[in-house]
Design an enzyme around this catalytic site. Structure first.
Site, short mmCIF file in Angstrom:
data_model
loop_
_atom_site.label_atom_id
_atom_site.label_comp_id
_atom_site.label_asym_id
_atom_site.label_seq_id
_atom_site.Cartn_x
_atom_site.Cartn_y
_atom_site.Cartn_z
CE LYS A 280 -3.97 -1.84 2.58
NZ LYS A 280 -4.98 -1.62 1.54
NE ARG A 354 -10.89 -9.79 -2.14
CZ ARG A 354 -11.22 -8.90 -3.07
NH1 ARG A 354 -11.59 -9.28 -4.28
NH2 ARG A 354 -11.23 -7.61 -2.78
N1 BES Z 1 -8.18 -3.78 4.35
C1 BES Z 1 -8.30 -3.38 2.99
C2 BES Z 1 -9.60 -2.63 2.72
C3 BES Z 1 -9.65 -1.22 3.20
C4 BES Z 1 -9.10 -0.20 2.46
C5 BES Z 1 -10.31 -0.92 4.35
C6 BES Z 1 -9.20 1.10 2.89
C7 BES Z 1 -10.40 0.38 4.80
C8 BES Z 1 -9.85 1.40 4.06
C9 BES Z 1 -8.30 -4.60 2.09
O1 BES Z 1 -7.52 -5.66 2.52
C10 BES Z 1 -7.75 -4.15 0.78
O2 BES Z 1 -6.62 -3.78 0.75
N2 BES Z 1 -8.56 -4.20 -0.24
C11 BES Z 1 -8.15 -3.77 -1.53
C12 BES Z 1 -8.71 -4.73 -2.55
C13 BES Z 1 -8.20 -4.50 -3.92
C14 BES Z 1 -6.73 -4.85 -3.99
C15 BES Z 1 -8.98 -5.36 -4.88
C16 BES Z 1 -8.71 -2.37 -1.75
O3 BES Z 1 -9.84 -2.10 -1.37
O4 BES Z 1 -7.97 -1.55 -2.29
MN MN Z 2 -5.50 -5.43 1.92
#
Ligand code: BES
Ligand code: MN
Ligand code: ZN
Length: 499
Positions: A280, A354
């Site tokens: 990230k 997931r």
């Molecule tokens: N934990 C994150 C989701 C999230 C993002 C929660 C921002 C709260 C604030 C999750 O594991 C994630 O990173 N999801 C990705 C999925 C994507 C790679 C398809 C996302 O939402 O960017």
């Molecule tokens: Mn994630």
């Protein structure tokens, strides 16, 4: 903090403070009128002088009014009577609690609970008063070397007034529900607010064990070897990037009959989500300590169910690990085999929630559940779609989705349904495995749920995406304790429908 309900007249309450509302512009509520009459028009005069116009959440503290038993009277602005609804009620209660905290009063009789909110019964007002008070008084200062702003004479007791004796029993039940919800939220908020170096998978497991001890629950914590034995290849693939040992927590509250099929709650327990190799960006990455908020909500809701002694069986399942980059971490393109036997191509290691949930959902089958609800901070897309107001709900059974939506309304912890149509499944196609773990940018919240849906065919299931609702960013950054209120109401409803 103690709460009780009572019915009676405002001028006769022997308490440190009586709290009554004023609508805008300068309109006394029924309770305020009684005080006004008793005191020979003291309130009318204040309104006339312009010291209180009824603006929402404004307050004015009065001392020693003639012919009023209480030492103080607190006037609280309720806004325009025509606009009086849930949000306004909650804000008025919040203003009340904050103001009382700043006074020397250690107890108060609150008459705002008598102002009926459209579409809700008096018990709703009572429960909300307890919950909002709990939220307002919550502090997370255990990691500060010095405690901040602790009031010298803290509020000890709130008496929530209801009109009519027949409302008292419903009022007492509402207090009990509110207190259980607050306890559950507090646990969830503490866990969410704790940093990743404290709230590890091991810490979550220890918390579940402590909770089990306190409330006589059954608990099992599976370690890496046991998780391997279950063939949870998807969950383990996420866990292996971290030095922190993964845990699979199974917590059971057995308030129902032995033969009663349980409700299974599954909570995402990523104690820190860096994204893994699909790292990230650095800004605000600290917030990913909240990525175990689903797990925290499961523990909080089970605590609430236990406190309420609900006649219901509830199983909490929590896959817990960190998502970190390392020489052993998942790489884009890796293919793993889930506990269900289905294979997954990991195109983005940041879609890890997931990957841990799917194995927990397969594990849930062994309980022959009446329903399964998973709770997860699953997608940033859900924050874009619904903001920080509504939790996203998706389900393979519309009645279950409706039930959760209604529980959310009753708890004022609302969720909103998104479609889980098969048409979206195409986005998860993989050239090399049974499915990919991402579905591209369009409808990211739905395709994440579509992924989970492939593991939940054997039972009624709903998914709550709490990415936007479990915490707030900005200067009041912190865990919200949501959706513990929603889940508690859902469980209360399930307990009532038994037999
Ligand atoms: N934990 C994150 C989701 C999230 C993002 C929660 C921002 C709260 C604030 C999750 O594991 C994630 O990173 N999801 C990705 C999925 C994507 C790679 C398809 C996302 O939402 O960017
Ligand atoms: Mn994630
Ligand atoms: Zn995550």
């Amino acid at each position: 903090m103690e709460f009780n309900t009572k019915s009676g007249s405002p001028e006769k309450q022997r308490t440190a403070c009586v709290v009554v509302g004023v609508y805008e512009p300068r309109r006394l509520t029924a309770a305020a009128k009684v005080i006004d009459t008793a005191s020979g028009g003291a309130l009318s005069e204040i309104l006339r002088r312009g010291d209180m116009d009824g603006r929402l959440a404004s307050t004015l503290l009065l001392q020693r009014l003639p012919q009023v038993q209480a030492e103080r009277v607190l006037l609280v602005g309720l806004g325009k009577a025509r606009e009086w609804r849930e949000k306004h009620y909650r804000e008025a209660i919040r203003a009340t609690v904050k103001t009382l905290e700043a006074t020397g009063a250690t107890d108060a009789a609150v008459f705002l609970t008598e102002e009926r909110v459209p579409h809700h019964d008096p018990a709703w007002c009572v429960e909300q008063a307890v919950v909002v008070t709990g939220e307002t008084l919550y502090r997370f200062d255990r990691l500060k070397s010095q405690r901040e702003d602790a009031p010298r004479r803290p509020l000890r007791r709130l008496t929530l007034m209801v009109s009519g004796r027949d409302a008292l029993q419903a009022g007492e039940q509402a207090v009990a529900r509110g207190r259980a919800i607050v306890e559950g939220m507090r646990l969830a908020m503490d866990l969410g607010n704790l940093p990743g170096n404290v709230c590890t998978p091991t810490y979550l497991a220890q918390t579940a064990q402590d909770l089990a001890k306190e409330h006589g629950l059954a608990v099992e914590v599976l370690d890496r070897a046991q998780i391997e034995k279950l063939n949870m290849g998807s969950f383990l693939s996420v866990a292996k990037g971290s030095e922190e040992p993964p845990k699979f927590i199974v917590l059971q509250y057995k308030g129902g009959a032995k033969k009663d099929r349980p409700v299974v709650l599954v909570g995402k327990g990523i104690t820190f989500d860096s994204g893994g190799i699909s790292l990230k960006p650095g800004a605000d990455m600290d917030e990913m300590k909240y990525d175990m908020s689903g797990a925290a909500a499961v523990l909080g809701a089970i605590k609430a169910a236990a406190l309420l002694r609900l006649p219901l069986n509830v199983v909490g399942l929590i896959p817990a690990c960190e998502n970190l980059p390392s020489g052993r971490a998942n790489k884009p393109g890796d293919i793993v085999t889930s506990m269900s036997g289905q294979t997954i191509e990991i195109l983005n290691t940041d879609a890890e929630g997931r990957l841990i949930l799917c194995d927990a959902l397969t594990y849930a089958e062994r309980f022959e559940p009446q329903a399964v609800v998973d709770i997860a901070t699953l997608t940033g897309a859900c924050v874009i779609a619904l903001g920080h107001v509504a939790t996203g709900v998706m389900a393979n059974n519309d009645a279950l989705a409706r039930e959760l939506i209604q529980a959310g309304e009753a708890a004022w912890d609302r969720c909103w349904q998104l479609p889980l149509w098969d048409d979206y499944q195409e986005q998860l196609k993989s050239n090399f495995a049974d499915m990919a773990n991402i579905g591209g940018r369009p409808a990211g919240t739905i395709t994440a749920a579509c992924f989970l849906a492939r593991f939940t065919k054997k039972y009624d299931w709903a998914h709550l995406d709490i990415a936007g609702t479990a915490w707030k960013s900005g200067k009041d950054k912190g865990s919200t304790g949501r959706p513990v209120p929603l889940l508690t109401h859902f469980l209360v409803g399930r307990a009532a429908r038994r037999g």
